[in-house]
Design a protein around this motif. Structure first.
Motif, PDB file in Angstrom:
ATOM      1  N   PHE A 161     -27.134 -12.820   6.403  1.00  0.00           N
ATOM      2  CA  PHE A 161     -27.814 -11.846   5.471  1.00  0.00           C
ATOM      3  C   PHE A 161     -26.826 -10.843   4.845  1.00  0.00           C
ATOM      4  CE2 PHE A 161     -31.600 -13.703   7.602  1.00  0.00           C
ATOM      5  CZ  PHE A 161     -32.402 -13.752   6.781  1.00  0.00           C
ATOM      6  N   LYS A 201     -24.815 -12.222   2.342  1.00  0.00           N
ATOM      7  CA  LYS A 201     -25.276 -12.714   0.910  1.00  0.00           C
ATOM      8  C   LYS A 201     -24.969 -11.760  -0.024  1.00  0.00           C
ATOM      9  CE  LYS A 201     -30.134 -14.747   1.903  1.00  0.00           C
ATOM     10  NZ  LYS A 201     -31.064 -14.395   2.313  1.00  0.00           N
ATOM     11  N   ASP A 239     -38.933 -14.691  -4.829  1.00  0.00           N
ATOM     12  CA  ASP A 239     -37.740 -14.755  -4.108  1.00  0.00           C
ATOM     13  C   ASP A 239     -36.484 -13.439  -4.209  1.00  0.00           C
ATOM     14  OD1 ASP A 239     -38.649 -16.848  -2.712  1.00  0.00           O
ATOM     15  OD2 ASP A 239     -37.615 -18.467  -4.228  1.00  0.00           O
ATOM     16  N   TYR A 254     -34.749  -5.297   3.060  1.00  0.00           N
ATOM     17  CA  TYR A 254     -34.934  -5.044   4.515  1.00  0.00           C
ATOM     18  C   TYR A 254     -35.191  -6.034   5.378  1.00  0.00           C
ATOM     19  CZ  TYR A 254     -37.160  -2.708   8.485  1.00  0.00           C
ATOM     20  OH  TYR A 254     -37.703  -2.045   9.645  1.00  0.00           O
ATOM     21  N   TYR A 255     -34.565  -6.190   6.364  1.00  0.00           N
ATOM     22  CA  TYR A 255     -34.778  -7.349   7.450  1.00  0.00           C
ATOM     23  C   TYR A 255     -35.373  -6.627   8.624  1.00  0.00           C
ATOM     24  CZ  TYR A 255     -33.826 -11.165  10.513  1.00  0.00           C
ATOM     25  OH  TYR A 255     -33.894 -12.130  11.241  1.00  0.00           O
ATOM     26  N   PRO A 256     -36.649  -7.027   9.025  1.00  0.00           N
ATOM     27  CA  PRO A 256     -37.449  -6.278  10.207  1.00  0.00           C
ATOM     28  C   PRO A 256     -36.571  -6.853  11.326  1.00  0.00           C
ATOM     29  CG  PRO A 256     -38.894  -7.903   8.936  1.00  0.00           C
ATOM     30  CD  PRO A 256     -37.484  -7.656   8.149  1.00  0.00           C
TER      31      PRO A 256
END
Lengths: 293, 270
Positions: free
Chosen positions: B65, B68, B4, B10-12
């Motif tokens: 995100f 975070k 994890d 990176y968030y596609p």
């Protein structure tokens, strides 16, 4: 006495963009003394599944019972479970770390709380049963050949005397001779010690020859579960999910289709030879009858 | 277990921000950080807020995100805020025991908290919308002029991308070896510090062995494909500025301009 999986689900990286459901509602019962083959395509969830059996991974939902006890219970000792369910990972030779082979094999038994002498005895026994030459025992494990390293790594788990032995692709990357050696060793452990053995593989030939039950995994689910001939009866469906029946099964199916009276479901070469001989002598005796008339 | 952990988070997604040239994002982030440290007054704060949230909206990355990243600097932020609050001399607002809160302190605390939050959010936009490889590509191209004065830019970029590429592999390997040793009864959790360090040996030795093996294999594979450093090397996807990149540069510069104008010409607290 057995391991029971009840609706086990496992999800990798939940709530992220990379979420993958690796296991979907797996129900399985693994009885004592069975020799089970788990087959499936890469990414079908085989490796995830077996890591649940000794508590290394925790199911997202569902329950697992070992001899009737819930392994996710607060009072349940996972270490004790790992002592009794031995797991040999894929490429186990990568876990060797000690300065001598002997010490490395002692690592498991010593973690079980055995004294040095007891652990040593176990190590000797295990190394002998994997057939490693005795003059190598006190050498560095890093100097061995690939096949020898793997046997040492398997000995490291055998020395813990588990009741259930799970092996993840134990023959990956070995030549045919090395492959047969390892598989014969596993079959002997099963026969002589009455160990429950779970063999993960994608080689149908290996699995068909040794196991008495096959579990086929596909996309995190159990697709088929039964004795080899039953499972290989679905050879066309197996092909669709990137697997195949043993080559001899194809041969026998084609011979049967061509009109030869053979048992199309033979799964090993020995079986096939026996029923071919029978069929061929049967045919020739029939011919003799025609000639006589 | 260790799976994890993600580095280069990176968030596609398919957005304008994702498609921007990595150089734009690098320089843009730099200018944005500069703007954060020279803004003064409410109008500038408003401009920064509008700019930041517009970019976040455009990036199509869910806001949670972004947040975070904030969690990790929460403590730093609290300490900074508390120090600013109590230790700035000036006009007294409230006082109890030996502590007093001043108007300047309150102002500083709020400004610092906002700055840090915006800093993390802004850089998160960059790391969430750019793959680590794009970033190193961008860095290599952006720093290319330095190679004229003898800086091995290509080698550094190559090392960076190999290192980045290997982080998930080594994490996976660590996870695997850890599990393999746990299956043999190893214990990585309990015991005092010395016992814990000793227990790491069964993990670290195989990990190093495998890292060296992988490095060897990779070097061999690269040489087998005739890799010989950066000179004369072309790229499969060369970086070229598009129209949208120019527009992005313009937007960021305009935003920085607004912030600077506010700083120099508008009286506090405007």
């Amino acid at each position: 006495m057995s391991i029971i999986l009840d609706k086990v689900n496992y999800i990798y990286s939940p709530d992220t963009a990379y979420q993958i459901q690796a296991l979907r509602d797996i129900n399985l019962e693994i009885k004592d003394g069975q020799f089970i083959g788990i087959i499936g395509h890469t990414g079908s969830g085989k490796s995830t599944l077996i890591q649940h059996l000794n508590g290394l991974m925790r199911a997202t939902s569902g329950a697992i019972y070992f001899h009737g006890l819930d392994i996710y219970d607060e009072d349940f000792e996972l270490r004790e479970l790992r002592n009794r369910v031995g797991l040999v990972f894929q490429y186990p030779e990568h876990q060797l770390f000690e300065t001598t082979i002997f010490d490395d094999v002692c690592f498991g038994p010593q973690n079980q709380g055995l004294t040095k002498e007891e652990a040593g005895l176990r190590a000797f026994e295990a190394l002998r049963s994997v057939g490693l030459p005795e003059e190598l025992y006190y050498q560095s494990p890093f100097d061995l050949s690939g096949g020898q390293k793997r046997r040492v790594a398997i000995a490291g788990v055998l020395a813990m005397k588990p009741e259930v032995l799970i092996l993840d692709e134990p023959t990956a990357g070995l030549d045919p001779a090395g492959r047969d050696e390892i598989l014969d060793l596993i079959a002997r452990m099963h026969r002589e010690r009455g160990m429950t053995v779970i063999l993960v593989s994608h080689s149908m030939e290996d699995v068909a020859k040794y196991v008495d039950r096959i579990v086929v995994m596909n996309q995190g689910q159990v697709l088929y579960d039964g004795v080899p001939r039953e499972v290989f009866r679905h050879y066309r469906e197996l092909e669709k999910i990137g697997l195949a029946a043993p080559q001899v099964t194809y041969l026998m199916h084609e011979l049967a289709a061509a009109g030869l009276k053979v048992d199309a479901e033979a799964t090993t070469v020995e079986e096939a030879r026996a029923c071919l001989m029978e069929a061929l002598t049967g045919v020739s005796s029939a011919r003799r009858d025609i000639h006589r008339e | 277990m260790l799976r994890d952990i993600t580095l280069g988070q990176y968030y596609p997604a398919d957005s304008v921000i994702h498609k921007l040239d990595p150089r734009v994002k690098l320089f843009g982030t730099m200018l944005y950080i500069i703007s954060l440290f020279c803004f003064r007054g409410i109008v500038a704060l408003l401009a920064a807020t509008v700019f930041l949230f517009a970019v976040i909206r455009l990036s199509k990355v869910p806001f949670r995100f972004m947040v975070k990243g904030l969690r990790t600097i929460m403590i730093l932020m609290l300490i900074t805020a508390v120090f600013n609050l109590f230790l700035t001399p000036g006009e007294e607002l409230v006082s109890f025991w030996k502590l007093k809160i001043t108007a300047e302190g309150l102002k500083n605390a709020i400004v610092m908290a906002v700055r840090l939050t915006y800093l993390i959010l802004g850089t998160s936009v960059m790391t969430l919308t750019t793959t680590p490889n794009q970033l190193t590509d961008g860095l290599e191209k952006a720093l290319a002029p330095l190679s004229k004065i003898g800086v091995p830019v290509h080698a550094i970029a190559m090392m960076m991308s190999i290192a980045l590429r290997f982080i998930p592999i080594l994490i996976e390997e660590t996870d695997k070896i850890m599990k393999a040793q746990m299956a043999r009864g190893a214990d990585f959790e309990t015991g005092n510090l010395i016992a814990k360090v000793k227990n790491m040996i069964p993990l670290l030795v195989p990990l190093f062995v495998s890292a060296f093996r992988r490095a060897d294999d990779l070097a061999m594979a690269m040489e087998a494909r005739c890799y010989h450093g950066g000179s004369g090397r072309t790229k499969m996807k060369p970086l070229r500025y598009q129209k949208r990149d120019g527009l992005a540069y313009l937007t960021v510069t305009a935003y920085l301009g607004v912030v600077l104008v506010c700083r120099w010409f508008l009286p506090w607290p405007m």
